[in-house]
Design a protein around this motif. Structure first.
Motif, PDB file in Angstrom:
ATOM      1  N   MET A   1     -57.553 -15.471  42.925  1.00 33.82           N
ATOM      2  CA  MET A   1     -57.483 -16.221  41.669  1.00 33.82           C
ATOM      3  C   MET A   1     -58.727 -17.084  41.497  1.00 33.82           C
ATOM      4  N   ALA A   2     -59.192 -17.231  40.263  1.00 31.88           N
ATOM      5  CA  ALA A   2     -60.367 -18.043  39.966  1.00 31.88           C
ATOM      6  C   ALA A   2     -60.053 -19.518  40.187  1.00 31.88           C
ATOM      7  N   LEU A   3     -61.127 -20.312  40.400  1.00 32.61           N
ATOM      8  CA  LEU A   3     -60.959 -21.740  40.675  1.00 32.61           C
ATOM      9  C   LEU A   3     -60.232 -22.448  39.531  1.00 32.61           C
ATOM     10  N   ALA A   4     -60.595 -22.114  38.281  1.00 33.11           N
ATOM     11  CA  ALA A   4     -59.950 -22.760  37.127  1.00 33.11           C
ATOM     12  C   ALA A   4     -58.452 -22.485  37.110  1.00 33.11           C
ATOM     13  N   SER A   5     -58.071 -21.260  37.452  1.00 31.54           N
ATOM     14  CA  SER A   5     -56.654 -20.895  37.493  1.00 31.54           C
ATOM     15  C   SER A   5     -55.922 -21.659  38.583  1.00 31.54           C
ATOM     16  N   LEU A   6     -56.579 -21.830  39.729  1.00 31.18           N
ATOM     17  CA  LEU A   6     -55.970 -22.566  40.831  1.00 31.18           C
ATOM     18  C   LEU A   6     -55.749 -24.028  40.463  1.00 31.18           C
ATOM     19  N   ILE A   7     -56.733 -24.616  39.760  1.00 36.78           N
ATOM     20  CA  ILE A   7     -56.613 -26.021  39.340  1.00 36.78           C
ATOM     21  C   ILE A   7     -55.448 -26.192  38.366  1.00 36.78           C
ATOM     22  N   MET A   8     -55.262 -25.223  37.480  1.00 39.86           N
ATOM     23  CA  MET A   8     -54.182 -25.295  36.499  1.00 39.86           C
ATOM     24  C   MET A   8     -52.809 -25.061  37.118  1.00 39.86           C
ATOM     25  N   LEU A   9     -52.772 -24.411  38.274  1.00 41.85           N
ATOM     26  CA  LEU A   9     -51.497 -23.985  38.848  1.00 41.85           C
ATOM     27  C   LEU A   9     -50.563 -25.154  39.177  1.00 41.85           C
ATOM     28  N   VAL A  10     -51.110 -26.256  39.725  1.00 45.60           N
ATOM     29  CA  VAL A  10     -50.259 -27.377  40.134  1.00 45.60           C
ATOM     30  C   VAL A  10     -49.506 -27.996  38.941  1.00 45.60           C
ATOM     31  N   PRO A  11     -50.193 -28.368  37.837  1.00 45.08           N
ATOM     32  CA  PRO A  11     -49.435 -28.894  36.692  1.00 45.08           C
ATOM     33  C   PRO A  11     -48.483 -27.872  36.075  1.00 45.08           C
ATOM     34  N   VAL A  12     -48.853 -26.596  36.111  1.00 40.45           N
ATOM     35  CA  VAL A  12     -47.960 -25.550  35.601  1.00 40.45           C
ATOM     36  C   VAL A  12     -46.680 -25.510  36.429  1.00 40.45           C
ATOM     37  N   VAL A  13     -46.817 -25.621  37.741  1.00 40.86           N
ATOM     38  CA  VAL A  13     -45.646 -25.626  38.625  1.00 40.86           C
ATOM     39  C   VAL A  13     -44.766 -26.838  38.355  1.00 40.86           C
ATOM     40  N   VAL A  38     -53.418 -14.346  35.779  1.00 33.73           N
ATOM     41  CA  VAL A  38     -54.575 -14.723  36.594  1.00 33.73           C
ATOM     42  C   VAL A  38     -54.690 -13.970  37.924  1.00 33.73           C
ATOM     43  N   ALA A  39     -53.717 -13.096  38.242  1.00 31.51           N
ATOM     44  CA  ALA A  39     -53.753 -12.432  39.553  1.00 31.51           C
ATOM     45  C   ALA A  39     -53.173 -11.025  39.453  1.00 31.51           C
ATOM     46  N   PRO A  40     -53.521 -10.140  40.411  1.00 32.42           N
ATOM     47  CA  PRO A  40     -52.903  -8.806  40.459  1.00 32.42           C
ATOM     48  C   PRO A  40     -51.385  -8.922  40.615  1.00 32.42           C
ATOM     49  N   ALA A  41     -50.660  -7.889  40.221  1.00 36.16           N
ATOM     50  CA  ALA A  41     -49.195  -7.943  40.194  1.00 36.16           C
ATOM     51  C   ALA A  41     -48.587  -8.321  41.541  1.00 36.16           C
ATOM     52  N   SER A  42     -48.999  -7.655  42.615  1.00 38.80           N
ATOM     53  CA  SER A  42     -48.389  -7.922  43.920  1.00 38.80           C
ATOM     54  C   SER A  42     -48.674  -9.341  44.397  1.00 38.80           C
ATOM     55  N   THR A  43     -49.900  -9.830  44.156  1.00 35.26           N
ATOM     56  CA  THR A  43     -50.251 -11.209  44.533  1.00 35.26           C
ATOM     57  C   THR A  43     -49.476 -12.205  43.685  1.00 35.26           C
ATOM     58  N   ALA A  44     -49.373 -11.939  42.379  1.00 37.78           N
ATOM     59  CA  ALA A  44     -48.632 -12.830  41.479  1.00 37.78           C
ATOM     60  C   ALA A  44     -47.171 -12.947  41.915  1.00 37.78           C
ATOM     61  N   ILE A  45     -46.554 -11.818  42.246  1.00 40.68           N
ATOM     62  CA  ILE A  45     -45.150 -11.820  42.654  1.00 40.68           C
ATOM     63  C   ILE A  45     -44.971 -12.562  43.972  1.00 40.68           C
ATOM     64  N   ALA A  46     -45.913 -12.362  44.907  1.00 40.70           N
ATOM     65  CA  ALA A  46     -45.817 -13.028  46.213  1.00 40.70           C
ATOM     66  C   ALA A  46     -45.963 -14.540  46.080  1.00 40.70           C
ATOM     67  N   VAL A  47     -46.983 -14.986  45.338  1.00 39.58           N
ATOM     68  CA  VAL A  47     -47.206 -16.429  45.152  1.00 39.58           C
ATOM     69  C   VAL A  47     -46.035 -17.046  44.393  1.00 39.58           C
TER      70      VAL A  47
END
Length: 247
Positions: A1-13, A38-47
């Motif tokens: 995942m890109a850095l911008a996506s990672l930064i957004m992830l915490v408030p989204v959660v 922001v991520a491939p299907a298998s990675t998105a499902i795992a995270v």
């Protein structure tokens, strides 16, 4: 995942866990939608599975005195059987199909009770819930609306519904994390750090959501759940259809 996506992830959660703390599943669907972007299907499902284990686990712990252990045990048997079958055939997910399937699931909540009535308090229905929802959880990442179909028309108190569904979803998300463990292990140090920061955000969101849940009536809980999840499902279906048509 890109850095911008990672930064957004915490408030989204934080926001999605708050919604899940109220309605039991709407937040999880929104979180998975973001991860699919922001991520491939298998990675998105795992995270999604890792984070939702914390979010659902928080709700389950906060409402633990309302948990129905009998329903949990029977549903869990179905979940584990479904994962075993998909592991045997070496299933691999497709993002576009997953989006379309999840988008259609909320339609189940609008089926008239006289047409199709499920009741998770009945053992045979609880096992079917686990088997079908377990398969969908691994295949497309979420089965919240389907699980809700087995609970929304029961005579269970809304707090029993939230506690039992949350614990069932902990087991369901655990099965998909195990199934996609190789995708999860591909995360880099930044990815794991972000996931770690999401854990307290998930707990905080669930804790805040419980205050709203305690002030809702059973009627408000059921009607709002159907409307919100249906809107989210529509967005999923549109995105999935666009992906299929543009492929």
């Amino acid at each position: 995942m890109a850095l911008a996506s990672l930064i957004m992830l915490v408030p989204v959660v934080l926001v999605t866990s708050f919604l899940s703390g109220i309605f039991g599943m709407a937040g999880g669907l929104l979180l998975l939608w973001f991860l699919f972007l922001v991520a491939p299907a298998s990675t998105a499902i795992a995270v999604h599975g890792i984070i939702q284990m914390v979010s659902n686990g928080s709700r389950a712990w906060l409402s633990r005195r309302y948990l129905d252990l009998k329903i949990l045990a029977i549903v869990s048997l179905g979940l584990l059987l479904a994962m075993g079958c998909l592991f045997a055939v070496q299933y691999s997910p497709n993002k576009a199909i997953a989006l379309m399937v999840i988008g259609l699931l909320p339609l189940l909540l609008w089926i008239p009770a006289s047409w199709l009535t499920f009741d998770a308090s009945r053992p045979s229905h609880a096992f079917a819930c686990g088997l079908i929802s377990g398969a969908l959880t691994v295949m497309v990442g979420s089965a919240g609306p389907l699980i809700d179909l087995f609970f929304i028309r029961t005579k269970l108190d809304r707090r029993v519904v939230i506690a039992t569904k949350a614990t069932i979803q902990v087991v369901a998300h655990f099965t998909k994390v195990v199934f996609y463990i190789n995708a999860a292990l591909m995360l880099d140090a930044m990815g794991w750090t972000t996931v770690a920061l999401c854990i307290p955000a998930a707990f905080l969101g669930a804790w805040l959501g419980k205050f709203v849940l305690d002030r809702m009536s059973d009627l408000q809980f059921r009607s709002w759940t159907r409307m919100i999840v249906t809107c989210i499902g529509f967005a999923y279906f549109v995105q999935g259809t666009s992906a299929v048509l543009s492929a």
